[in-house]
Structures are given as structure tokens and as C-alpha cells.
Design a protein around this motif. Structure first.
Motif, PDB file in Angstrom:
ATOM      1  N   CYS A  60      44.360  33.567  56.217  1.00 58.43           N
ATOM      2  CA  CYS A  60      44.912  34.701  55.481  1.00 58.43           C
ATOM      3  C   CYS A  60      44.065  34.947  54.231  1.00 58.43           C
ATOM      4  CB  CYS A  60      46.368  34.452  55.100  1.00 58.43           C
ATOM      5  SG  CYS A  60      46.608  33.052  53.981  1.00 58.43           S
ATOM      6  N   THR A  61      44.111  36.136  53.732  1.00 61.94           N
ATOM      7  CA  THR A  61      43.373  36.451  52.515  1.00 61.94           C
ATOM      8  C   THR A  61      44.030  35.784  51.308  1.00 61.94           C
ATOM      9  OG1 THR A  61      44.686  38.433  52.071  1.00 61.94           O
ATOM     10  CG2 THR A  61      42.728  38.681  53.494  1.00 61.94           C
ATOM     11  N   SER A  62      43.269  35.635  50.240  1.00 62.53           N
ATOM     12  CA  SER A  62      43.828  35.057  49.019  1.00 62.53           C
ATOM     13  C   SER A  62      44.961  35.925  48.477  1.00 62.53           C
ATOM     14  CB  SER A  62      42.735  34.911  47.953  1.00 62.53           C
ATOM     15  OG  SER A  62      41.747  34.006  48.380  1.00 62.53           O
ATOM     16  N   GLU A  63      44.815  37.253  48.620  1.00 66.35           N
ATOM     17  CA  GLU A  63      45.853  38.166  48.139  1.00 66.35           C
ATOM     18  C   GLU A  63      47.160  37.942  48.901  1.00 66.35           C
ATOM     19  OE1 GLU A  63      46.540  42.980  47.382  1.00 66.35           O
ATOM     20  OE2 GLU A  63      45.035  42.287  48.839  1.00 66.35           O
ATOM     21  N   ALA A  64      47.044  37.756  50.219  1.00 64.47           N
ATOM     22  CA  ALA A  64      48.248  37.533  51.028  1.00 64.47           C
ATOM     23  C   ALA A  64      48.874  36.180  50.711  1.00 64.47           C
ATOM     24  CB  ALA A  64      47.899  37.625  52.511  1.00 64.47           C
ATOM     25  N   LEU A  69      53.497  33.351  48.196  1.00 65.00           N
ATOM     26  CA  LEU A  69      54.033  32.391  47.235  1.00 65.00           C
ATOM     27  C   LEU A  69      54.882  33.095  46.178  1.00 65.00           C
ATOM     28  CD1 LEU A  69      53.937  29.338  46.674  1.00 65.00           C
ATOM     29  CD2 LEU A  69      52.053  29.766  45.091  1.00 65.00           C
ATOM     30  N   ILE A  70      54.435  34.253  45.699  1.00 61.83           N
ATOM     31  CA  ILE A  70      55.211  35.023  44.712  1.00 61.83           C
ATOM     32  C   ILE A  70      56.589  35.354  45.276  1.00 61.83           C
ATOM     33  CG2 ILE A  70      55.396  37.265  43.552  1.00 61.83           C
ATOM     34  CD1 ILE A  70      52.294  37.234  43.370  1.00 61.83           C
ATOM     35  N   PHE A  71      56.614  35.836  46.503  1.00 55.14           N
ATOM     36  CA  PHE A  71      57.878  36.272  47.096  1.00 55.14           C
ATOM     37  C   PHE A  71      58.891  35.133  47.156  1.00 55.14           C
ATOM     38  CE2 PHE A  71      60.685  37.093  50.725  1.00 55.14           C
ATOM     39  CZ  PHE A  71      61.159  38.358  50.408  1.00 55.14           C
ATOM     40  N   PHE A  72      58.488  33.988  47.662  1.00 54.40           N
ATOM     41  CA  PHE A  72      59.452  32.902  47.845  1.00 54.40           C
ATOM     42  C   PHE A  72      59.787  32.199  46.531  1.00 54.40           C
ATOM     43  CE2 PHE A  72      58.324  33.522  52.269  1.00 54.40           C
ATOM     44  CZ  PHE A  72      59.558  33.378  52.886  1.00 54.40           C
ATOM     45  N   GLY A 186      63.991  44.497  46.525  1.00 53.95           N
ATOM     46  CA  GLY A 186      63.234  45.758  46.523  1.00 53.95           C
ATOM     47  C   GLY A 186      62.181  45.759  45.439  1.00 53.95           C
ATOM     48  N   SER A 187      62.503  45.184  44.278  1.00 53.42           N
ATOM     49  CA  SER A 187      61.520  45.056  43.197  1.00 53.42           C
ATOM     50  C   SER A 187      60.354  44.172  43.631  1.00 53.42           C
ATOM     51  CB  SER A 187      62.185  44.456  41.963  1.00 53.42           C
ATOM     52  OG  SER A 187      63.232  45.262  41.490  1.00 53.42           O
ATOM     53  N   LEU A 188      60.663  43.114  44.339  1.00 52.84           N
ATOM     54  CA  LEU A 188      59.588  42.211  44.777  1.00 52.84           C
ATOM     55  C   LEU A 188      58.628  42.913  45.726  1.00 52.84           C
ATOM     56  CD1 LEU A 188      61.430  38.795  45.388  1.00 52.84           C
ATOM     57  CD2 LEU A 188      60.059  39.509  43.425  1.00 52.84           C
ATOM     58  N   PHE A 189      59.163  43.804  46.544  1.00 54.70           N
ATOM     59  CA  PHE A 189      58.292  44.510  47.479  1.00 54.70           C
ATOM     60  C   PHE A 189      57.345  45.479  46.775  1.00 54.70           C
ATOM     61  CE2 PHE A 189      61.630  43.729  50.935  1.00 54.70           C
ATOM     62  CZ  PHE A 189      60.919  42.647  51.436  1.00 54.70           C
ATOM     63  N   ILE A 190      57.613  45.760  45.505  1.00 57.13           N
ATOM     64  CA  ILE A 190      56.648  46.529  44.711  1.00 57.13           C
ATOM     65  C   ILE A 190      55.440  45.637  44.415  1.00 57.13           C
ATOM     66  CG2 ILE A 190      56.239  47.686  42.507  1.00 57.13           C
ATOM     67  CD1 ILE A 190      59.220  48.324  42.432  1.00 57.13           C
ATOM     68  N   LEU A 191      55.717  44.362  44.039  1.00 57.04           N
ATOM     69  CA  LEU A 191      54.635  43.430  43.713  1.00 57.04           C
ATOM     70  C   LEU A 191      53.975  42.873  44.963  1.00 57.04           C
ATOM     71  CD1 LEU A 191      56.413  41.372  40.887  1.00 57.04           C
ATOM     72  CD2 LEU A 191      54.889  43.334  40.631  1.00 57.04           C
ATOM     73  N   GLY A 247      56.554  45.998  37.143  1.00 63.97           N
ATOM     74  CA  GLY A 247      55.119  45.759  37.044  1.00 63.97           C
ATOM     75  C   GLY A 247      54.693  45.427  35.636  1.00 63.97           C
ATOM     76  N   GLU A 248      55.325  46.064  34.645  1.00 60.94           N
ATOM     77  CA  GLU A 248      54.984  45.795  33.249  1.00 60.94           C
ATOM     78  C   GLU A 248      55.350  44.355  32.890  1.00 60.94           C
ATOM     79  OE1 GLU A 248      56.266  47.268  28.730  1.00 60.94           O
ATOM     80  OE2 GLU A 248      56.661  48.572  30.464  1.00 60.94           O
ATOM     81  N   TYR A 249      56.559  43.933  33.285  1.00 58.34           N
ATOM     82  CA  TYR A 249      56.946  42.553  32.952  1.00 58.34           C
ATOM     83  C   TYR A 249      56.074  41.547  33.710  1.00 58.34           C
ATOM     84  CZ  TYR A 249      59.348  38.355  31.755  1.00 58.34           C
ATOM     85  OH  TYR A 249      59.595  37.108  31.256  1.00 58.34           O
ATOM     86  N   TRP A 250      55.708  41.872  34.930  1.00 57.48           N
ATOM     87  CA  TRP A 250      54.875  40.966  35.715  1.00 57.48           C
ATOM     88  C   TRP A 250      53.539  40.705  35.010  1.00 57.48           C
ATOM     89  CZ3 TRP A 250      54.861  37.211  38.891  1.00 57.48           C
ATOM     90  CH2 TRP A 250      53.761  36.894  39.679  1.00 57.48           C
ATOM     91  N   GLY A 251      52.988  41.703  34.372  1.00 55.44           N
ATOM     92  CA  GLY A 251      51.753  41.494  33.618  1.00 55.44           C
ATOM     93  C   GLY A 251      51.955  40.516  32.479  1.00 55.44           C
ATOM     94  N   HIS A 252      53.082  40.654  31.737  1.00 54.85           N
ATOM     95  CA  HIS A 252      53.390  39.708  30.661  1.00 54.85           C
ATOM     96  C   HIS A 252      53.553  38.289  31.224  1.00 54.85           C
ATOM     97  CE1 HIS A 252      53.728  43.017  27.972  1.00 54.85           C
ATOM     98  NE2 HIS A 252      54.922  43.436  28.363  1.00 54.85           N
ATOM     99  N   ALA A 253      54.268  38.179  32.331  1.00 56.51           N
ATOM    100  CA  ALA A 253      54.536  36.859  32.912  1.00 56.51           C
ATOM    101  C   ALA A 253      53.253  36.163  33.339  1.00 56.51           C
ATOM    102  CB  ALA A 253      55.487  37.004  34.103  1.00 56.51           C
TER     103      ALA A 253
END
Length: 927
Positions: A60-64, A69-72, A186-191, A247-253
Motif C-alpha cells: 500500500c502507499t504511504s498515504e494509505a 492508522l488515522i482512521f482507527f 463523517g468528519s474522518l472521511f474528510i481527512l 481540517g484546521e484542527y488537524w493541522g494544529h494537532a
């Protein structure tokens, strides 16, 4: 999903995830992303973790991989989206949702298990219906592969989530909580777009993916616990209650996660290949074993090396050189050295403190870069600093901060997480016992060279548990180096087989050589064992005279004569009680500066001080003035890995492998006739032929059943195989030991098939061997199973304070305090109270101390209760022993178990900095 829909589902802000007792809260969606961000930061900085995950998720790609890992990880606190959890803070529920909690949904099921229920009973079907993981979603769910990711992620309290605990609707508001969960996912599916999850899911057949995920779950669980702890540190992730786009908070995190990980001391890079002289410039000519470590081929596969050699052969230096070469070859990112006792672990710090940094490129953690006197506090701040425990009494389960603070309070645990670690073997064994947070220990060992020193010191139970460690370690791609003076062949083969099982082989090839010294290596299922006889330098070849005596007065006489002649002596006894009895013989004869008592019943602070004293007076750099006329009476704490030597060593009769170790402290370093160190070791020791005196029962060819017990009744329980003791005594009648020539024969004649036990001792020997088999069986029962995956499955998971890393008597952590006016202070002083308590602790048998004494004076009792709140475990797993000075003696009461069904009884104890913790004799009927 259009932009309007994205914004509407981006912030499920009516749920709190973290809250402090003094106000302030952190939205649950933000904490979930904090933890996911730490996991991704760890993945990016750890090629080894990437490699491990790719075993389950190949091609799998590094992005995938990151997206998966982010999702779970973001779902680890799924159970907090529940009415029951949220109701713990009615004030926040009112603030965020404008209503009070539903009294019909109290918080009775912990949020980790609630998260698992939500997954199994609600989200699993949704994942199929909405094809979260692409067209193969149904197959993935039905095969159970996704369950292992959810068990590892929801089981972040240090144990797997409890299974089969009712209906999720009993604990949740089905409409509100269900909607919030849907909104968050649903928010996670944005990321993490579904196409990335589908890319992962399409790589393997569902059954293959499930099997790989089941094995991976043991290490994944550790990643989640670690990410949760780091992601709960308010120094890096301050509370945020202000809604903003996901997305904004994800950048801070992500920014904060990188800073938190960088400050944690958890990551490092091995250095490039270096020369042996770079590490040990004082060694101009490597020993034969060290030369072997410099030149032995290092393949690209995980490997195990078993090094057997005499005391003084440089096993530690050889192991460090070999560990460096394995790290430089990309087979490991760090190392952990496991030793049999705290004393040997402490001694090892000093031996490699100037070496370890060179094994890493850049700065590794400072776990080892300090003197023993600063062991606790510098160690405690170097790896994963403790976080605010959020002491909020309204939250019924432990917060991440509280769990982290308690776990890290014991400094030995941190060494497992450091790139360079040293500790007792117990910390290693607990990685595979069903103990709370074992997954964090297992992750700590991941991709390290595991060095187990004095491996022969493992009893049957510990050996069986160590075998499981080796199996797990090899499965994760780890390498191991096992060190010993001598090992019975059966033990060697069992350890090698265990490592082979982790590599997918049924067993390792059979041993074929009985040479000694010997280096044994194994790397590949298809390859044979490499068994290399090692030469011995003349300087460490030894011929010891042995005097076996059964009259204690003769022992006392020879010790007194040696002291009068200006020689230094160590009498190694088999029990603390025997050591105290020996100390009583000399206490009134010798001034305090010439008599040291060294055993395990001192506080940590006093033990460290005694160790420094022993090494200063009798270590390699000591001289005649510091050594002359001094006596050390010690237990087994002095027999292993302590770089000290005495002119005369006396030992109680113990199994032959222990006596060989104790003899290694006899004229260990070449000295002149007065005891000054010789700068040129080739000169040879000038103190005469070293003589080991052994005190035991009278030697007879046909012993009685109580042959050993009659002379050493206390030690008879410590070494119950009296047949082995008789075989040892028989071997000593020769009057001398030649090392290394006799080592293999001596060990096999006692532990192998070469010796024959007398008939009168067959019963006790058979009982001891039967107990050893039972202990192995218990070790098998208590360890986790690689094939079972991270699941409770009806198994009881203990607190690590109660998990038996060793069998024998149950012990308890006793913390000493002293009354100073009307306040209670730790016995050992330190400016930071948590360090003071650590320095003031020791272990005692539960049959002697089982609980604290409740003060009869209410005011004093309130002071004790306040002191308990300052202990790392709040007194939950330890006993506070409050001492009061009476006539120059510090005494205090504790409770001991009653006999049979009797109630606990009060026992008076005295603590003496020279003698340790001693039971005080009280008049009949008192107390």
C-alpha cells in the motif's frame, strides 16, 4: 459529499473528551485527532513501525497506510460518545447540550468496552452497508480482521476490551449519540477518503488480512496506549472547546504531535559502523569473545546469539559491540539489557554509561547518562514525562493522565521505552504476562536488541516466560543476545527453539558441541547452528582451591584471621535471615566503617548508597587502604554482574552455577600482595592461590533425608532441590576448580544427566523437579499467546503490581515513612516527593507484611491518609509503614496475615540503616 455537508459534519462539538476538576474541557473530536496525529508522527519517524504494519498491510502507499492508522486511532475513544460517559460531568453536559444527564444511564461500563460495543452492534453493519472499505467491506467484516484493529484501539486502558457486555443502547442515547458518532466518522472521511481505506482493504484476501491483523494487534495496542498518553499531555495539546473546521484542527494537532514526540525521548537513529576501540579505548587487546563479536557475520535476518564464557572474559563489551553491529545493519533501533536483580541492573548503568551514546546518531535519551545516586530522578524525567493526572473525582474511570502517571511512577518501566535501556528481567517478562499495559512493554522491546545477562539465573517459571518473550520478539523482527557463565544444554536448546518458533520454524537445529567457552548463533530456519568454541586468555584462566567445611565456628575463625591480616572478605549467604545472623557475629567486633551488610531488605535509596560503597571499596579501582580489614556480608545480590572483588570469599552451599558466579568475585582483578590494583594484568595476581570457602552440611556419601535442612534450614526453602546441592558438594570434594576447563562438566554433572542423586534425597529432589514442571506449566498458562491476538477472551488481566514475573512467595511493595513532629515524611529525602517515595521503597514477603496499620489517633490517621494520596499508586498496591523514633530506634507497626482463618495481626518492625528492615521482638501478649 459537498462542501455544505462537510461543514455540517465537521465538528460534533457537543461531547467533551478531556476535563479537569478545576474547569476547562477538551472536545472529544479534538482529543481523538490528537491521538491519531501522534500515531502518524510516530509512524513517520519509525521505519521499523512502518515495516511492522506492512506485514499486515503490504503493497500500500504511504498515504494509505497513514490514512488507515488515522482512521482507527481516531476511534480509540469511541465509547465516550455515550450518555453514560458524558453524564459523569453534568455541568459540561448542561453547557454543551443544554440538558441534564439521563439518570437511567449511569456510567457502569468503562468507555473502552463501550467503544467495542458500538463497533460490534452498530458501526460494523454500517461499514458494510456504506462500503467504508470498498467493495470488500463485507468480507473484511465477516472474516474478523477489522475486529483486531478495534480491539487494539478501544483497549487502550492497558487491557483488551471486555467482550459480550450487553446492548449499546443501555448506555447510549440511541438518537443523539448515534448521530454524533455518524457525524464524527463523517468528519474522518474528510481527512481519510474512503478510497484510501479501500486501497488497503483490496491488498489481501480477507482471511489472510484477519490472520495478519490478529498477530499485529499485540504491538498495535501498545502504539495506541502510547499515542493516547502523549496525546493527553496538555503541555502539547491544550484544551480546546472552540469549534473549528476539522481540517484546521488537524493541522494544529499534527504540529503539536511532532513537538510532543520529539520531546518524549522515544525515537533515535543508530550510528554508522564504528570500531571496537571507539567504544572501549581502554581495551588495547580485545578478548577472544570480544574478537568474535567484532568479526562474526551479521546477516539481514533477525538472529539470536548465546554467549557462554568465564567471568572476566568481557561478555558485556562483546554484547554491546554485537548489539551495535546489529543496529548499524538496520536490524534494530536500540537495545535493552535485562538483568536478574536490581543490584545487577544498577551496576550495569555505570559500566555502559560512557558507551551507549556512541551507538546512536545524535542524542539518544539520557536514561543511562548519570551516576547511580541520581538513578531515580534523571531516569524519571528522561522518557515520556508524566502528564497531569486530571484528578477529577467525578470521572469514575482512570483518565489517560492518571494511568500514565501511575505506570511511569516506577522508573524501571521507562527503561523499556528508551532507545537505550537497562532494567531487571522482570520488566521484560511482564511484556508477555497477562498484566495491565503489557502491550506497552512489548512495544518497548520492539526492534531492540534484547540482551539478557546471567540468563542461567532464570528458574523454571521465568525460563518459560522468557521463552515466550523470545518468540514474540523474533516474530516482530527483533534479535537477542543471551549471556551466561554456563548454561545446561537443555535450557540452551529450549531458548533457541523459542526464538525459532517466532521465526515460523518448529524448532532450532540441535546443539552438537559441549565446548566451553562457546558462542552459539542462529539466523535462518534453513541454516544450521553456528557453534564457535572460544579461546580463553591466560589472564582469566583460574584454578581455585576449594575448602568445604561444615563447622560454622571454622568459618568465623577463617574470616577473623583474614581480617586481622588486612585482607578483605565477603561472606555470601543464601537468605536475609542468615545474613543478619552472620552480621550479629561481627557487629560488636568491627567498627561500622569496616562492616557492610548488603541485602534486598533496604530501601532503594539506602541500597544504592550501599552499592556505591561496595564498588568504591572493593571495585576495580579500589586500593589496599580502602579494602584492608573490611567485611561484606551479602545475599545473592552480590553474586552477579557486580564488578567487585575480595581477597577471600566464603559462600553457603548453593547450586554449582551460583557458586561459580560467587567465585567470580574472588580475586577478580589482578592485584599485588597488599590488594593494590596491578596496572599490567599480565603480571598475574600476587595474593596467592584464590581459595573459595564453602559452608554446608557435613559431606557424606549416603546422606539422610534432612542432610541440607539440618544445617541451613532457611536456605532449604530457597534451594529445594537438595539432590542438586549434594551433587554440588560432591563435585567440591575434589578440592579445586579449574576454569574454564571444568565449567561444562560441573554444570552438566549437577543439572544434566551425569550425576546420580542418593536414595535418601530422591523424594525431595523429585518433589523439586515436579514443582519445576508445575512452574513451567504455570508460566505457560500466565503468558499471552501469539496466535490468540489482543483479546481478553475470559483471561484475567492483572495489575502489573500483582502479576507474577517470578514465582515463590508473594511480595508487596513497602514504603517507609517517618514521623517528624506531626507530619509524615518519606524515609529517604528528596526535593521532589514522588522521587522521595521511590527511594523509600522495598519489597517484603506478604506473609510478613500484608497491609498498613490503621492509626488509633484520628488526627494521625488523617495525616497517613493524606500521605497515601501523594504516593504514585495512592497506596492501592503498596503498604505505607510509618516509623516513629523511640529510644534512638525507628519502629512502626504493620499488619501480617493471620493463621488459617484468624484476623490479621499487628507486627512491630524496626528499620536500621545498617541492618535494614527487621522484625522487632515484642513481649508476649503485646501488640
Amino acid at each position: 459529499m459537498n462542501m455544505q455537508e462537510q461543514e455540517s459534519c465537521s465538528t460534533p462539538g457537543a461531547y467533551w473528551g478531556k476535563a479537569g476538576k478545576s474547569g476547562g474541557h477538551h472536545l472529544l473530536c479534538y482529543h481523538s485527532l490528537d491521538v491519531a496525529a501522534v500515531g502518524v508522527a510516530l509512524l513517520r519517524q519509525s521505519p521499523s513501525l512502518q515495516q511492522l504494519l506492512r506485514k499486515a498491510l503490504p503493497d500500500c502507499t504511504s498515504e494509505a497506510l497513514e490514512g488507515w492508522l488515522i482512521f482507527f486511532l481516531a476511534l480509540h475513544d469511541l465509547g465516550k460518545f455515550s450518555e453514560a460517559f458524558q453524564s459523569q460531568r453534568a455541568d459540561l453536559m448542561q453547557l454543551l447540550r443544554g440538558r441534564t444527564p439521563d439518570p437511567g444511564k449511569p456510567y457502569t461500563l468503562r468507555h473502552d468496552t463501550l467503544g467495542w460495543l458500538l463497533w460490534k452492534q452498530r458501526l460494523e453493519k454500517q461499514a458494510i452497508d456504506e462500503e467504508w472499505f470498498g467493495l470488500d467491506s463485507c468480507d473484511l467484516v465477516e472474516a474478523g480482521g477489522l475486529d483486531w484493529w478495534m480491539k487494539a484501539c478501544t483497549g487502550h486502558h492497558g487491557t483488551p476490551p471486555a467482550l459480550g457486555r450487553g446492548d449499546w443502547k443501555q448506555h447510549c442515547n440511541a438518537r443523539e449519540d448515534g448521530s454524533a458518532v455518524d457525524q464524527f466518522i463523517g468528519s474522518l472521511f474528510i481527512l481519510v477518503p474512503r478510497k484510501l481505506l479501500a486501497e488497503i482493504a483490496s491488498q489481501l484476501e480477507a482471511e489472510t488480512f484477519a490472520q495478519a491483523s490478529q498477530t499485529l494487534s499485540w504491538w498495535l495496542a501498545g502504539v495506541v496506549v502510547l499515542a493516547d498518553w502523549l496525546g493527553s499531555n496538555q503541555s502539547y495539546f491544550p484544551y480546546c472547546a472552540t469549534p473549528m473546521p476539522i481540517g484546521e484542527y488537524w493541522g494544529h494537532a499534527q504540529t503539536r504531535a511532532s513537538l510532543a514526540l520529539a520531546a518524549s525521548g522515544l525515537t533515535s537513529r543508530p550510528s554508522a559502523v564504528r570500531e571496537f576501540s571507539d567504544f572501549f579505548p581502554g581495551i588495547t587487546q580485545p578478548s577472544p569473545l570480544q574478537a568474535w563479536a567484532i568479526n562474526v557475520p551479521v546477516s539481514s535476518e533477525p538472529q539470536v546469539h548465546l554467549l557462554e564464557d568465564v567471568t572476566g572474559a568481557g561478555k558485556t563489551e562483546a554484547a554491546m559491540m554485537l548489539a551495535h553491529r546489529l543496529m548499524a545493519a538496520g536490524l534494530a533501533d536500540g537495545f535493552f539489557i535485562a538483568l536478574p536483580t536490581m543490584a545487577t541492573a544498577n551496576a550495569m548503568y555505570g559500566r555502559i554509561s560512557e558507551v551507549y551514546q556512541q551507538l546512536f546518531a545524535g542524542d539518544a535519551s539520557l536514561v543511562l547518562s548519570h551516576g547511580q545516586s541520581r538513578l531515580v530522578e534523571e531516569f524519571a524525567t528522561s522518557i515520556l514525562p508524566a502528564i497531569d493526572p486530571e484528578a477529577d473525582g467525578r470521572q469514575l474511570d482512570e483518565t489517560a493522565g492518571a494511568r500514565c502517571a501511575v505506570w511511569l511512577a516506577e522508573h524501571g518501566k521507562r527503561s523499556l521505552l528508551s532507545p537505550a535501556g537497562v532494567g531487571t528481567i522482570d520488566q521484560t517478562l511482564l511484556a508477555v504476562l497477562t498484566s495491565k499495559h503489557q502491550c506497552l512493554r512489548l512495544l518497548g522491546l520492539f526492534r531492540k536488541v534484547l540482551v539478557v545477562d546471567e540468563v542461567h539465573a532464570c528458574d523454571a517459571y521465568m525460563q518459560r516466560v522468557l521463552e515466550t518473550v523470545l518468540t514474540f520478539h523474533a516474530c516482530a523482527g527483533g534479535s537477542a543476545i543471551l549471556l551466561s557463565a554456563t548454561l545446561p544444554e537443555r535450557m540452551k536448546q529450549s531458548l533457541l527453539n523459542a526464538f525459532a518458533r517466532g521465526r515460523g520454524c518448529s524448532s532450532a537445529p540441535q546443539l552438537s558441541l559441549d565446548a566451553f567457552p562457546l558462542a552459539t548463533s542462529w539466523r535462518d530456519c534453513a541454516a544450521r547452528l553456528d557453534e564457535t568454541p572460544i579461546a580463553t586468555r591466560d589472564a582469566v584462566k583460574r584454578r581455585l582451591a576449594v575448602r568445604y567445611v561444615s563447622d560454622e565456628s571454622q568459618v568465623l575463625s577463617v574470616i577473623r584471621d583474614a581480617l586481622t591480616a588486612g585482607r578483605c572478605v565477603c561472606w555470601m549467604r543464601n537468605t536475609v535471615a542468615d545474613a543478619l545472623a552472620a552480621h550479629a557475629h561481627f557487629r560488636d567486633e568491627l567498627p561500622p566503617e569496616k562492616l557492610i551488610l548488603f541485602h534486598a531488605r533496604f530501601t532503594l535509596g539506602d541500597r544504592l548508597a550501599t552499592e556505591e560503597q561496595v564498588l568504591s571499596r572493593f571495585g576495580k579501582g579500589s586500593d589496599a587502604q580502602r579494602r584492608a580489614g573490611k567485611l561484606v556480608i551479602a545475599t545473592q545480590v552480590a553474586e552477579q554482574s557486580l564488578d567487585a572483588d575480595w581477597d577471600l570469599v566464603v559462600s553457603d552451599l548453593a547450586p554449582i552455577d551460583r557458586l561459580i558466579q560467587r567465585a567470580g568475585r574472588l580475586q577478580r582483578h589482578p592485584r599485588d600482595v597488599d590488594g593494590n590494583r596491578l596496572l599490567d594484568p599480565a603480571t598475574g595476581d600476587q595474593r596467592g592461590v584464590p581459595c573459595l570457602w564453602v559452608f554446608g552440611p557435613e559431606w557424606v556419601e549416603n546422606p539422610a533425608e534432612d542432610w541440607y535442612k539440618r544445617t541451613l534450614p532457611r536456605a532449604a526453602r530457597v534451594y529445594p532441590h537438595h539432590g542438586q546441592l549434594w551433587l554440588t558438594a560432591q563435585a567440591l570434594q575434589k578440592g579445586e576448580i579449574a576454569l574454564p576447563d571444568d565449567a561444562r562438566f560441573l554444570v552438566e554433572s549437577v543439572f544434566g544427566d551425569l550425576g546420580e542423586v542418593p536414595e535418601a534425597l530422591l523424594a525431595s529432589s523429585g518433589e523439586a523437579e515436579g514443582q519445576a514442571l508445575a512452574d513451567r506449566s504455570e508460566g505457560q498458562q500466565n503468558t499471552i499467546k501469539l496466535s490468540s491476538g489482543y483479546t481478553a477472551d475470559g483471561t484475567e488481566w492483572w495489575s502489573d503490581a500483582r502479576t507474577p514475573s517470578r514465582l515463590g512467595e508473594a511480595t508487596v511493595n513497602v514504603i517507609l515513612a517517618r514521623w517528624v513532629d506531626d507530619t509524615l515524611e518519606p524515609w529517604n529525602h528528596h526535593d521532589e516527593r514522588r522521587h522521595a517515595w521511590a527511594y523509600s521503597s522495598l519489597r517484603m514477603a506478604e506473609r510478613q507484611i500484608c497491609a498498613r496499620w490503621v492509626e488509633t489517633d484520628p488526627e494521625r490517621e488523617s495525616v497517613v491518609l493524606a500521605a497515601l494520596e501523594t504516593l504514585p499508586d495512592k497506596g492501592k498496591w503498596s503498604v505505607l509503614l510509618a516509623l516513629e523514633e523511640q529510644a534512638g530506634r525507628w519502629v512502626g507497626r504493620a499488619l501480617a496475615p493471620g493463621k488459617d482463618d484468624e484476623a490479621s495481626r499487628s507486627v512491630l518492625w524496626r528499620y536500621d540503616v545498617e541492618a535494614g528492615l527487621i522484625r522487632e521482638k515484642t513481649p508476649a501478649g503485646s501488640g
